[in-house]
Design an enzyme around this catalytic site. Structure first.
Site, mmCIF file in Angstrom:
data_model
loop_
_atom_site.group_PDB
_atom_site.id
_atom_site.type_symbol
_atom_site.label_atom_id
_atom_site.label_comp_id
_atom_site.label_asym_id
_atom_site.label_seq_id
_atom_site.Cartn_x
_atom_site.Cartn_y
_atom_site.Cartn_z
ATOM 1 N N ASN A 116 5.591 -2.089 5.385
ATOM 2 C CA ASN A 116 4.856 -3.340 5.362
ATOM 3 C C ASN A 116 5.759 -4.439 4.762
ATOM 4 O O ASN A 116 6.006 -4.469 3.553
ATOM 5 C CB ASN A 116 3.576 -3.147 4.532
ATOM 6 C CG ASN A 116 2.694 -4.368 4.526
ATOM 7 O OD1 ASN A 116 3.190 -5.486 4.471
ATOM 8 N ND2 ASN A 116 1.387 -4.151 4.554
ATOM 9 N N GLN A 117 6.222 -5.324 5.622
ATOM 10 C CA GLN A 117 7.166 -6.368 5.204
ATOM 11 C C GLN A 117 6.551 -7.310 4.167
ATOM 12 O O GLN A 117 7.235 -7.798 3.266
ATOM 13 C CB GLN A 117 7.644 -7.147 6.445
ATOM 14 C CG GLN A 117 8.724 -8.175 6.191
ATOM 15 C CD GLN A 117 10.012 -7.575 5.598
ATOM 16 O OE1 GLN A 117 10.313 -6.400 5.820
ATOM 17 N NE2 GLN A 117 10.746 -8.369 4.835
ATOM 18 N N ASP A 121 0.391 2.434 -2.328
ATOM 19 C CA ASP A 121 -0.775 2.547 -1.465
ATOM 20 C C ASP A 121 -1.869 1.667 -2.060
ATOM 21 O O ASP A 121 -2.104 1.690 -3.271
ATOM 22 C CB ASP A 121 -1.257 3.979 -1.303
ATOM 23 C CG ASP A 121 -2.065 4.115 -0.007
ATOM 24 O OD1 ASP A 121 -1.469 4.017 1.075
ATOM 25 O OD2 ASP A 121 -3.310 4.278 -0.081
ATOM 26 N N PHE A 147 -1.535 -11.538 3.675
ATOM 27 C CA PHE A 147 -1.710 -10.604 4.793
ATOM 28 C C PHE A 147 -3.027 -9.848 4.606
ATOM 29 O O PHE A 147 -3.741 -10.051 3.619
ATOM 30 C CB PHE A 147 -0.519 -9.636 4.888
ATOM 31 C CG PHE A 147 -0.467 -8.593 3.795
ATOM 32 C CD1 PHE A 147 0.025 -8.914 2.536
ATOM 33 C CD2 PHE A 147 -0.914 -7.298 4.024
ATOM 34 C CE1 PHE A 147 0.066 -7.973 1.524
ATOM 35 C CE2 PHE A 147 -0.865 -6.334 3.023
ATOM 36 C CZ PHE A 147 -0.380 -6.676 1.771
ATOM 37 N N ASP A 174 -6.531 -10.859 2.776
ATOM 38 C CA ASP A 174 -6.363 -12.012 1.876
ATOM 39 C C ASP A 174 -7.243 -13.214 2.247
ATOM 40 O O ASP A 174 -7.777 -13.880 1.345
ATOM 41 C CB ASP A 174 -4.890 -12.447 1.831
ATOM 42 C CG ASP A 174 -4.061 -11.555 0.914
ATOM 43 O OD1 ASP A 174 -4.652 -10.766 0.162
ATOM 44 O OD2 ASP A 174 -2.824 -11.656 0.970
ATOM 45 N N LYS A 194 -0.063 -15.739 -5.877
ATOM 46 C CA LYS A 194 -0.643 -14.401 -5.679
ATOM 47 C C LYS A 194 0.031 -13.411 -6.630
ATOM 48 O O LYS A 194 -0.628 -12.551 -7.214
ATOM 49 C CB LYS A 194 -0.481 -13.961 -4.212
ATOM 50 C CG LYS A 194 -1.096 -12.585 -3.936
ATOM 51 C CD LYS A 194 -1.018 -12.153 -2.485
ATOM 52 C CE LYS A 194 -1.558 -10.728 -2.329
ATOM 53 N NZ LYS A 194 -1.411 -10.172 -0.984
HETATM 54 P P1 ITT Z 1 2.843 1.154 4.029
HETATM 55 O O1 ITT Z 1 1.922 2.345 3.993
HETATM 56 O O2 ITT Z 1 4.004 1.335 4.943
HETATM 57 O O3 ITT Z 1 3.245 0.700 2.648
HETATM 58 P P2 ITT Z 1 0.463 -0.220 4.962
HETATM 59 O O4 ITT Z 1 0.154 -1.612 5.423
HETATM 60 O O5 ITT Z 1 0.028 0.930 5.857
HETATM 61 O O6 ITT Z 1 2.020 -0.108 4.630
HETATM 62 P P3 ITT Z 1 -1.440 0.732 3.033
HETATM 63 O O7 ITT Z 1 -1.524 2.077 3.646
HETATM 64 O O8 ITT Z 1 -1.367 0.652 1.532
HETATM 65 O O9 ITT Z 1 -0.168 -0.066 3.535
HETATM 66 O O10 ITT Z 1 -2.621 -0.120 3.627
HETATM 67 C C1 ITT Z 1 -3.327 -0.934 2.877
HETATM 68 C C2 ITT Z 1 -4.071 -1.942 3.722
HETATM 69 O O11 ITT Z 1 -4.929 -2.620 2.803
HETATM 70 C C3 ITT Z 1 -3.160 -3.006 4.329
HETATM 71 O O12 ITT Z 1 -2.776 -2.718 5.630
HETATM 72 C C4 ITT Z 1 -4.066 -4.239 4.258
HETATM 73 O O13 ITT Z 1 -4.967 -4.235 5.331
HETATM 74 C C5 ITT Z 1 -4.844 -3.995 2.982
HETATM 75 N N1 ITT Z 1 -4.134 -4.578 1.826
HETATM 76 C C6 ITT Z 1 -3.335 -3.957 0.915
HETATM 77 N N2 ITT Z 1 -2.858 -4.819 0.015
HETATM 78 C C7 ITT Z 1 -3.347 -6.023 0.371
HETATM 79 C C8 ITT Z 1 -3.208 -7.322 -0.133
HETATM 80 O O14 ITT Z 1 -2.417 -7.582 -1.177
HETATM 81 N N3 ITT Z 1 -3.862 -8.308 0.464
HETATM 82 C C9 ITT Z 1 -4.650 -8.078 1.528
HETATM 83 N N4 ITT Z 1 -4.824 -6.893 2.099
HETATM 84 C C10 ITT Z 1 -4.181 -5.861 1.524
#
Ligand code: ITT
Length: 191
Positions: free
Chosen positions: A9-10, A68, A148, A151, A171
């Site tokens: 996740n960039q 996560d 993202f 948010d 943030k």
């Molecule tokens: P990695 O596993 O590769 O790190 P991912 O996007 O799949 O990337 P997660 O499994 O932790 O990461 O997914 C968490 C999801 O929760 C993410 O895709 C967002 O939809 C949401 N999320 C996590 N942190 C967030 C944030 O700071 N702001 C908004 N949404 C967030």
């Protein structure tokens, strides 16, 4: 110290980078030769955090950490939680996820929610976890174009702007991820 952030996740990478650079040599997954999706099958945020870090440590033999995160909505029994990334389906689309969340909360007054981040660090084969939480509420419509994921519908408690209306610096002053990463940095600095 070379340290890989095990994420695809960039947005997460951009948020975390200012905390670690330039003191630590922060590597992306592609820098260590990892081009695949990471496994996330344990059913819990803590478990998935460890599973992602484990995968990278075992396969690429490098100190690393994984994040996560999930959005827990009180009235929805803390869902989407660990399923936040694929709440509306395997396409893992942020807009679809927001639409489903707003539909599921239509007409509901209790909008309490929180973001949770659990970071797992693997340093010289030892495991450490750090947790950050941000309390807030879910708006009934989207506001802002930054950030993202969820948010645009998340209003942090005590603030007038959603996370998507904040700059990355704003943030990073309050977020769940920032709180967990700050603990990681404090730990690494003391180690
Ligand atoms: P990695 O596993 O590769 O790190 P991912 O996007 O799949 O990337 P997660 O499994 O932790 O990461 O997914 C968490 C999801 O929760 C993410 O895709 C967002 O939809 C949401 N999320 C996590 N942190 C967030 C944030 O700071 N702001 C908004 N949404 C967030």
């Amino acid at each position: 110290m070379r340290l890989c952030f095990a994420t695809n996740n960039q947005h997460k990478f951009e948020e975390v980078k200012p905390f670690l650079s330039p003191k630590f040599n922060l590597l992306k997954l592609t820098d260590v030769g990892c081009h695949e999706e990471l496994p996330e099958t344990t059913g819990t945020i803590a478990g998935n955090s460890k599973q992602k870090a484990d995968y990278v440590f075992n396969k690429f033999k490098i100190d690393c950490f994984a994040d996560d995160s999930g959005l827990e909505v009180f009235v929805l029994n803390n869902s989407p939680g660990v399923d936040s990334a694929h709440y509306a389906g395997a396409q893992r689309n942020h807009q679809d996820n927001i639409n489903l969340l707003l539909n599921n909360m239509e007409g509901i007054d209790d909008r309490k929610a929180r973001f949770v981040t659990i970071i797992t660090l693997i340093l010289s084969g030892k495991y450490f976890q750090f947790e950050g939480v941000l309390e807030g509420s879910i708006l009934s419509e989207q506001k802002g174009a930054g950030g993202f994921g969820y948010d645009p519908v998340f209003l942090p408690q005590g603030y007038l702007n959603t996370l998507a209306e904040m700059t990355l610096e704003e943030k990073n002053r309050i977020s769940h991820r920032a709180k967990a990463v700050q603990q990681l940095v404090d730990f690494l600095t003391a180690a």
